[in-house]
Motif scaffolding. Structure first.
Motif, PDB file in Angstrom:
ATOM      1  N   PHE A  33       0.948  -1.292   0.113  1.00  0.00           N
ATOM      2  CA  PHE A  33      -0.117  -0.035  -0.056  1.00  0.00           C
ATOM      3  C   PHE A  33       0.877   1.116  -0.062  1.00  0.00           C
ATOM      4  CE2 PHE A  33       0.750   0.956   4.413  1.00  0.00           C
ATOM      5  CZ  PHE A  33       0.978  -0.399   4.934  1.00  0.00           C
ATOM      6  N   THR A  34       0.347   2.327  -0.724  1.00  0.00           N
ATOM      7  CA  THR A  34       0.985   3.497  -0.527  1.00  0.00           C
ATOM      8  C   THR A  34      -0.269   4.694   0.072  1.00  0.00           C
ATOM      9  OG1 THR A  34       0.161   4.070  -2.967  1.00  0.00           O
ATOM     10  CG2 THR A  34       2.369   3.246  -2.452  1.00  0.00           C
ATOM     11  N   GLU A  35      -0.046   5.861   0.006  1.00  0.00           N
ATOM     12  CA  GLU A  35      -1.137   6.856   0.582  1.00  0.00           C
ATOM     13  C   GLU A  35      -2.418   6.534  -0.161  1.00  0.00           C
ATOM     14  OE1 GLU A  35       2.038   7.829   0.065  1.00  0.00           O
ATOM     15  OE2 GLU A  35       2.554   9.093   1.335  1.00  0.00           O
ATOM     16  N   ALA A  36      -2.330   6.306  -1.471  1.00  0.00           N
ATOM     17  CA  ALA A  36      -3.667   6.402  -2.275  1.00  0.00           C
ATOM     18  C   ALA A  36      -3.849   4.952  -3.076  1.00  0.00           C
ATOM     19  CB  ALA A  36      -3.239   7.346  -3.483  1.00  0.00           C
ATOM     20  N   THR A  37      -2.965   4.151  -3.041  1.00  0.00           N
ATOM     21  CA  THR A  37      -3.131   2.921  -3.819  1.00  0.00           C
ATOM     22  C   THR A  37      -2.903   1.469  -3.085  1.00  0.00           C
ATOM     23  OG1 THR A  37      -1.050   2.668  -4.591  1.00  0.00           O
ATOM     24  CG2 THR A  37      -2.341   3.976  -5.965  1.00  0.00           C
ATOM     25  N   THR A  38      -3.358   0.388  -3.610  1.00  0.00           N
ATOM     26  CA  THR A  38      -2.966  -0.942  -2.773  1.00  0.00           C
ATOM     27  C   THR A  38      -2.676  -1.724  -4.129  1.00  0.00           C
ATOM     28  OG1 THR A  38      -5.380  -1.488  -2.902  1.00  0.00           O
ATOM     29  CG2 THR A  38      -4.641  -0.883  -0.816  1.00  0.00           C
ATOM     30  N   GLN A  39      -1.812  -2.634  -4.012  1.00  0.00           N
ATOM     31  CA  GLN A  39      -1.359  -3.481  -5.168  1.00  0.00           C
ATOM     32  C   GLN A  39      -1.360  -4.983  -4.470  1.00  0.00           C
ATOM     33  OE1 GLN A  39      -0.063  -2.953  -8.641  1.00  0.00           O
ATOM     34  NE2 GLN A  39      -0.110  -5.234  -8.468  1.00  0.00           N
ATOM     35  N   GLU A  40      -2.183  -5.675  -4.931  1.00  0.00           N
ATOM     36  CA  GLU A  40      -2.211  -7.198  -4.771  1.00  0.00           C
ATOM     37  C   GLU A  40      -0.829  -8.047  -4.886  1.00  0.00           C
ATOM     38  OE1 GLU A  40      -5.572  -9.437  -5.619  1.00  0.00           O
ATOM     39  OE2 GLU A  40      -4.606 -11.251  -5.511  1.00  0.00           O
ATOM     40  N   ALA A  41      -0.343  -8.681  -4.079  1.00  0.00           N
ATOM     41  CA  ALA A  41       1.311  -9.291  -4.081  1.00  0.00           C
ATOM     42  C   ALA A  41       0.967 -10.405  -4.890  1.00  0.00           C
ATOM     43  CB  ALA A  41       1.487  -9.766  -2.680  1.00  0.00           C
ATOM     44  N   SER A  42       2.039 -10.519  -5.850  1.00  0.00           N
ATOM     45  CA  SER A  42       1.927 -11.676  -6.839  1.00  0.00           C
ATOM     46  C   SER A  42       2.664 -12.906  -5.986  1.00  0.00           C
ATOM     47  CB  SER A  42       3.040 -11.334  -7.796  1.00  0.00           C
ATOM     48  OG  SER A  42       4.350 -11.109  -7.428  1.00  0.00           O
ATOM     49  N   PHE A  43       2.150 -14.158  -6.814  1.00  0.00           N
ATOM     50  CA  PHE A  43       2.753 -15.404  -6.038  1.00  0.00           C
ATOM     51  C   PHE A  43       2.837 -16.195  -7.052  1.00  0.00           C
ATOM     52  CE2 PHE A  43      -1.018 -18.434  -6.478  1.00  0.00           C
ATOM     53  CZ  PHE A  43      -1.844 -17.416  -7.245  1.00  0.00           C
ATOM     54  N   ASP A  44       3.716 -17.444  -6.841  1.00  0.00           N
ATOM     55  CA  ASP A  44       4.086 -18.461  -7.644  1.00  0.00           C
ATOM     56  C   ASP A  44       2.743 -19.207  -8.163  1.00  0.00           C
ATOM     57  OD1 ASP A  44       5.278 -20.292  -9.146  1.00  0.00           O
ATOM     58  OD2 ASP A  44       6.651 -20.746  -8.209  1.00  0.00           O
ATOM     59  N   ASN A  45       2.262 -19.082  -9.425  1.00  0.00           N
ATOM     60  CA  ASN A  45       1.041 -19.561  -9.885  1.00  0.00           C
ATOM     61  C   ASN A  45       1.319 -20.865 -10.732  1.00  0.00           C
ATOM     62  OD1 ASN A  45       1.929 -18.223 -12.202  1.00  0.00           O
ATOM     63  ND2 ASN A  45       0.149 -16.889 -12.522  1.00  0.00           N
ATOM     64  N   ARG A  46       2.433 -21.495 -10.656  1.00  0.00           N
ATOM     65  CA  ARG A  46       2.677 -22.726 -11.369  1.00  0.00           C
ATOM     66  C   ARG A  46       1.846 -23.846 -10.653  1.00  0.00           C
ATOM     67  NH1 ARG A  46       8.613 -23.619 -10.893  1.00  0.00           N
ATOM     68  NH2 ARG A  46       8.296 -22.306  -9.178  1.00  0.00           N
ATOM     69  N   PRO A  47       1.527 -24.889 -11.713  1.00  0.00           N
ATOM     70  CA  PRO A  47       0.388 -25.977 -10.752  1.00  0.00           C
ATOM     71  C   PRO A  47       1.621 -26.615  -9.819  1.00  0.00           C
ATOM     72  CG  PRO A  47       0.693 -26.325 -13.215  1.00  0.00           C
ATOM     73  CD  PRO A  47       1.210 -24.859 -12.929  1.00  0.00           C
ATOM     74  N   LEU A  48       0.758 -27.031  -8.739  1.00  0.00           N
ATOM     75  CA  LEU A  48       1.747 -27.893  -7.832  1.00  0.00           C
ATOM     76  C   LEU A  48       1.196 -29.004  -7.459  1.00  0.00           C
ATOM     77  CD1 LEU A  48       3.511 -26.441  -5.445  1.00  0.00           C
ATOM     78  CD2 LEU A  48       1.359 -26.150  -4.095  1.00  0.00           C
ATOM     79  N   LEU A  49       2.193 -30.138  -7.420  1.00  0.00           N
ATOM     80  CA  LEU A  49       1.792 -31.479  -7.113  1.00  0.00           C
ATOM     81  C   LEU A  49       2.555 -31.727  -5.551  1.00  0.00           C
ATOM     82  CD1 LEU A  49       0.865 -33.891  -8.301  1.00  0.00           C
ATOM     83  CD2 LEU A  49       2.740 -34.556  -9.489  1.00  0.00           C
ATOM     84  N   ILE A  50       1.490 -31.991  -4.701  1.00  0.00           N
ATOM     85  CA  ILE A  50       2.179 -32.546  -3.372  1.00  0.00           C
ATOM     86  C   ILE A  50       2.056 -33.895  -3.039  1.00  0.00           C
ATOM     87  CG2 ILE A  50       1.480 -31.912  -0.915  1.00  0.00           C
ATOM     88  CD1 ILE A  50       0.178 -29.231  -1.855  1.00  0.00           C
ATOM     89  N   PHE A  51       3.246 -34.322  -2.463  1.00  0.00           N
ATOM     90  CA  PHE A  51       3.360 -35.847  -1.834  1.00  0.00           C
ATOM     91  C   PHE A  51       2.768 -35.670  -0.644  1.00  0.00           C
ATOM     92  CE2 PHE A  51       5.946 -38.104  -5.334  1.00  0.00           C
ATOM     93  CZ  PHE A  51       5.977 -37.103  -5.991  1.00  0.00           C
TER      94      PHE A  51
END
Ligand code: SF4
Ligand code: SF4
Length: 336
Positions: free
Chosen positions: A76-94
């Motif tokens: 955030f700044t005084e006037a804006t907000t910006q959603e954080a990016s994230f790793d959007n590759r598909p995930l394979l969980i064991f």
């Protein structure tokens, strides 16, 4: 579809999948345990099968793939907000059966307990599972009592290391094509699962109000040191707190994070105006245990605890959570 393939072929399949997915699996961290010469098994990204620990229970669960311990939500700044990016590759969980059941509990908390949590949802959409079979029960597991010893069948494939090779039950068509390139389809493979644990618990159908004031909790006021370790290893603990990290002197520019929180540590119940609740460790234990084996069930129809036994494994005071469940059962019977 069943396959029993040599380990070398299995390694190649995993390396191929690592190009399509982020693979997230239990790995051994040498010397990172409680003492200098002890290891810890926790989740991390892998690219080869040899990195994955198949023959031991992980000390920590996979949940950080969905609910990171510290996650920037937005800037955030005084006037804006910006959603954080994230790793959007598909995930394979064991994951093992109990942990796959834990996902249902996390979904209930983040997606069904009011408006959907978008930060959870955006990660959840990327998640696929590989089921790790359990040929034997590990120390402190009580999955059979909790009904989580047989996995839900929404995994891409299962893995059991056997004397004949790697036995896999493949559920996904695209993955099956990959397996066919490395081996012949065999008779159906049933993922290994335990049917009995050494540790057993009795679950109370109803918990009368008298249990909330029962002296059984006093023992934990003395023994528990409110370190919170039991919460951080638990696959279903999902509480968090908010932190604003301020970049500028005027406090108007920065980032908002959510960070993991523990109902066992000081400050968890602090509220505006100076209020603070459950100051005794025994009261915190009561809150945690009844949430896991009663209150969540009252709301969602299933127990929150999946019986993985990690909280027993990790407690520095050797407090046995499964023993507490049995004490609650006895106290509930008495109180009826
Ligand atoms: S790990 Fe043990 S000592 Fe630490 S908060 Fe949990 S019950 Fe208490
Ligand atoms: S409360 Fe303990 S046994 Fe139950 S799911 Fe959490 S860590 Fe596992």
């Amino acid at each position: 579809m069943g396959f029993v393939i040599p380990r070398a072929a299995f390694n190649q399949i995993i390396e191929t999948l690592a190009r399509r997915y982020r693979l997230y699996a239990p790995v051994r961290k040498k010397g990172a345990g409680r003492f200098l010469d002890t290891d810890v098994i926790m989740y991390d990204e892998v690219t080869t099968a040899d990195e994955i620990v198949f023959d031991a229970k992980s000390d920590y669960a996979f949940k950080e793939a969905l609910t990171p311990l510290s996650e920037v939500l937005f800037y955030f700044t005084e006037a804006t907000t910006q959603e954080a990016s994230f790793d959007n590759r598909p995930l394979l969980i064991f994951a093992r059966s109990c942990d796959m059941h834990a996902l249902k509990r996390l979904d209930q908390i983040f997606l069904e307990n009011g408006p959907e949590d978008v930060f959870y949802q955006r990660r959840r959409e990327l998640v696929n599972f590989v089921l790790m079979g359990c040929a034997n029960s590990f120390d402190n597991c009580f999955c059979v009592s909790m009904g989580t010893n047989i996995a839900p069948d929404d995994y891409l494939f299962s893995v059991d290391l056997t004397a004949e090779g790697v036995a896999c039950n493949v559920q996904d068509e695209a993955v099956a094509a990959l397996f066919k390139a490395y081996g012949e389809e065999t008779a159906d493979v049933v993922p290994a699962h335990v049917t009995e644990n050494k540790v057993k618990v009795n679950l109370p159908e109803q918990v009368p109000f008298s249990v909330r004031t029962d002296p059984l909790w006093d023992e934990y006021t003395v023994r528990c040191i409110n370190c919170g370790r039991c919460n951080f290893v638990c696959p279903t603990c999902s509480c968090w707190s908010m932190q604003d990290i301020i970049y500028t002197d005027n406090g108007n520019v920065g980032e908002r994070r959510r960070v993991g929180a523990s109902c066992m540590v000081d400050g968890f119940t602090d509220v505006a105006g100076g209020g603070s609740y459950r100051k005794k460790n025994g009261e915190r234990m009561r809150y945690k245990v009844l949430h896991k084996i009663y209150d969540h069930r009252q709301r969602f129809g299933i127990n929150m605890c999946v019986g993985c036994g990690r909280c027993d494994d990790v407690c520095p005071e050797y407090i046995s959570y499964s023993n507490i469940i049995n004490k609650v059962y006895d106290a509930s019977k008495e109180g009826e």
